[in-house]
Design an enzyme around this catalytic site. Structure first.
Site, PDB file in Angstrom:
ATOM      1  N   SER A  63      -0.090   1.598  -5.428  1.00 13.83           N
ATOM      2  CA  SER A  63      -0.191   0.370  -6.226  1.00 13.83           C
ATOM      3  C   SER A  63       1.149  -0.140  -6.757  1.00 13.83           C
ATOM      4  O   SER A  63       1.216  -1.283  -7.211  1.00 13.83           O
ATOM      5  CB  SER A  63      -1.125   0.591  -7.413  1.00 13.83           C
ATOM      6  OG  SER A  63      -2.438   0.364  -7.024  1.00 13.83           O
ATOM      7  N   LYS A  66       2.362  -3.357  -5.461  1.00 17.61           N
ATOM      8  CA  LYS A  66       1.820  -4.635  -5.934  1.00 17.61           C
ATOM      9  C   LYS A  66       2.884  -5.447  -6.676  1.00 17.61           C
ATOM     10  O   LYS A  66       2.844  -6.673  -6.699  1.00 17.61           O
ATOM     11  CB  LYS A  66       0.608  -4.381  -6.841  1.00 17.61           C
ATOM     12  CG  LYS A  66      -0.578  -3.810  -6.062  1.00 17.61           C
ATOM     13  CD  LYS A  66      -1.689  -3.283  -6.962  1.00 17.61           C
ATOM     14  CE  LYS A  66      -2.820  -2.709  -6.084  1.00 17.61           C
ATOM     15  NZ  LYS A  66      -3.822  -1.958  -6.832  1.00 17.61           N
ATOM     16  N   TYR A 189      -2.525  -4.868   3.347  1.00 20.85           N
ATOM     17  CA  TYR A 189      -2.532  -4.224   2.033  1.00 20.85           C
ATOM     18  C   TYR A 189      -2.357  -2.704   2.165  1.00 20.85           C
ATOM     19  O   TYR A 189      -1.586  -2.082   1.421  1.00 20.85           O
ATOM     20  CB  TYR A 189      -3.845  -4.567   1.314  1.00 20.85           C
ATOM     21  CG  TYR A 189      -4.085  -3.791   0.048  1.00 20.85           C
ATOM     22  CD1 TYR A 189      -3.521  -4.203  -1.162  1.00 20.85           C
ATOM     23  CD2 TYR A 189      -4.873  -2.641   0.045  1.00 20.85           C
ATOM     24  CE1 TYR A 189      -3.732  -3.475  -2.325  1.00 20.85           C
ATOM     25  CE2 TYR A 189      -5.091  -1.915  -1.109  1.00 20.85           C
ATOM     26  CZ  TYR A 189      -4.516  -2.331  -2.287  1.00 20.85           C
ATOM     27  OH  TYR A 189      -4.722  -1.602  -3.437  1.00 20.85           O
ATOM     28  N   TYR A 241      -3.490  -0.258 -15.199  1.00 22.19           N
ATOM     29  CA  TYR A 241      -4.943  -0.536 -15.145  1.00 22.19           C
ATOM     30  C   TYR A 241      -5.569  -0.404 -16.530  1.00 22.19           C
ATOM     31  O   TYR A 241      -5.018  -0.933 -17.493  1.00 22.19           O
ATOM     32  CB  TYR A 241      -5.662   0.380 -14.129  1.00 22.19           C
ATOM     33  CG  TYR A 241      -4.812   0.793 -12.967  1.00 22.19           C
ATOM     34  CD1 TYR A 241      -4.388  -0.164 -12.044  1.00 22.19           C
ATOM     35  CD2 TYR A 241      -4.405   2.108 -12.778  1.00 22.19           C
ATOM     36  CE1 TYR A 241      -3.588   0.199 -10.978  1.00 22.19           C
ATOM     37  CE2 TYR A 241      -3.609   2.474 -11.718  1.00 22.19           C
ATOM     38  CZ  TYR A 241      -3.205   1.521 -10.831  1.00 22.19           C
ATOM     39  OH  TYR A 241      -2.411   1.877  -9.791  1.00 22.19           O
ATOM     40  N   VAL A 259      -1.556   5.728  -7.020  1.00 19.62           N
ATOM     41  CA  VAL A 259      -2.320   6.959  -6.830  1.00 19.62           C
ATOM     42  C   VAL A 259      -1.603   7.988  -5.949  1.00 19.62           C
ATOM     43  O   VAL A 259      -2.068   9.111  -5.811  1.00 19.62           O
ATOM     44  CB  VAL A 259      -3.753   6.710  -6.276  1.00 19.62           C
ATOM     45  CG1 VAL A 259      -4.631   6.034  -7.305  1.00 19.62           C
ATOM     46  CG2 VAL A 259      -3.725   5.953  -4.967  1.00 19.62           C
TER      47      VAL A 259
HETATM   48  N1  GLN Z   1      -4.084   1.986  -1.888  1.00 24.34           N
HETATM   49  C1  GLN Z   1      -4.765   2.323  -3.098  1.00 24.34           C
HETATM   50  C2  GLN Z   1      -6.117   1.630  -3.170  1.00 24.34           C
HETATM   51  O1  GLN Z   1      -6.246   0.498  -2.875  1.00 24.34           O
HETATM   52  C3  GLN Z   1      -3.898   1.926  -4.260  1.00 24.34           C
HETATM   53  C4  GLN Z   1      -4.570   2.190  -5.593  1.00 24.34           C
HETATM   54  C5  GLN Z   1      -3.640   2.684  -6.655  1.00 24.34           C
HETATM   55  O2  GLN Z   1      -2.531   3.141  -6.421  1.00 24.34           O
HETATM   56  N2  GLN Z   1      -4.149   2.670  -7.852  1.00 24.34           N
HETATM   57  O3  GLN Z   1      -7.090   2.232  -3.511  1.00 24.34           O
END
Ligand code: GLN
Length: 305
Positions: A63, A66, A189, A241, A259
């Protein structure tokens, strides 16, 4: 205490802080990470790179990507992005579907999955070869000091198991807020999430946000100073988040997690700090990463507040 003393102190305090969370397993390839890995890098505007621990271990930034894709889209689309995504914290899990119906397909912010998928849709419209452009972007951010690439195995593993993200894309598309083919969006993505970096590269690639949009080492302008300010504001309010409030309270810096076990934070005007430690809490954030950053601002006696 200087930065080196501080990170050495934190490293020795937390090197045995293990078994405190779980390595991500919902993307099967991520479960190959070594749960004990732990590395910290501080990158300063003066060009110092101060590291301790496993800062050469590569991990997928997930993430954290992003922030980069949002920066790329805002560069070309400007304020029009806000017709498609909001800028309020969600208070829900990063991959939640729950708000989308109430808010008619306009995701709360660009740093939860729903919002990032809308940003990726725009990236596909704006860049002829989005994946090549993403790789160019991250290598530019690192002033081409090393070769940053995708982790193909992690990307393919995510694509194969992207039931929830595909549901998000389809749901948003049903409201007309996504233009491109859902499978194309998931592919782009998942590859952006699979960008593979170590803590040194991750810290370096966030220095533009500590320096008004300009990379201090090579002078390249990544975004306007106004955008850097705003991206930092979004990271502070939405970067972790449904744990963004707690992170602001404990750490007091704009930050972004993934993650894959990476977490990065910025002190505007001074530095970026990246931590890698793949054991995650229930919100999908690195447990030891957050603890490290909390101690960092505590021992330094500084934050943005
Ligand atoms: N690629 C992961 C997903 O879409 C990224 C989520 C994350 O890092 N929180 O679930």
């Amino acid at each position: 205490m200087g930065y080196r003393d501080i990170i050495e102190r934190i490293y020795s305090e937390l090197k045995d802080y293990k078994g405190v969370g779980e390595v991500a397993g919902y993307i099967p390839a991520l479960s190959a990470a070594n749960p004990d890995s732990y590395g910290i890098t501080v990158a300063t505007l003066e060009g110092d790179l101060i590291s301790i621990g496993d800062t050469s271990d590569k991990f997928t930034i997930q993430s954290i990507s992003k922030v980069f894709t949002f920066t790329m889209v805002v560069r070309l689309l400007g304020e029009k992005i806000w017709d498609h995504v909001g800028r309020e914290p969600s208070g829900n899990a990063f991959n939640s579907l729950i708000q989308l119906e109430l808010e008619k397909g306009i995701p709360r912010n660009p740093f939860i999955n729903a919002g990032a998928l809308v940003v990726t849709d725009k990236l596909i419209d704006l860049y002829e070869n989005p994946l090549e452009s993403i790789l160019k972007e991250v290598n530019d951010l690192n002033c081409h000091k090393s070769n940053i690439e995708f982790d193909n195995a992690v990307a393919l593993s995510e694509i194969e198991h992207s039931y929830r993200n595909l549901a998000l894309v389809n749901f948003i598309k049903s409201y007309g807020n996504i233009k491109n083919d859902p499978h194309k969006i998931i592919e782009t993505y998942s590859y952006q999430c699979s960008i593979s970096m170590n803590a040194k590269e991750l810290a370096s690639s966030f220095l533009f946000l500590a320096n008004g949009g300009v990379l201090p080492e090579c002078g390249k302008k990544i975004c306007e100073p106004r955008s850097a300010k705003r991206i930092n504001a979004l990271m502070l309010t939405c970067g972790l988040y449904n744990e963004s409030g707690d992170f602001a309270y404990r750490v007091g810096l704009p930050g972004k997690s993934g993650v894959g076990g990476g977490v990065v934070a910025v002190i505007p005007g001074r530095l970026a700090i990246a931590v890698y430690s793949p054991e995650l809490n229930a919100n999908g954030n690195s447990v030891r990463g957050i603890e490290t950053l909390e101690r960092f601002t505590t021992y330094l006696g500084e934050s943005v507040f």
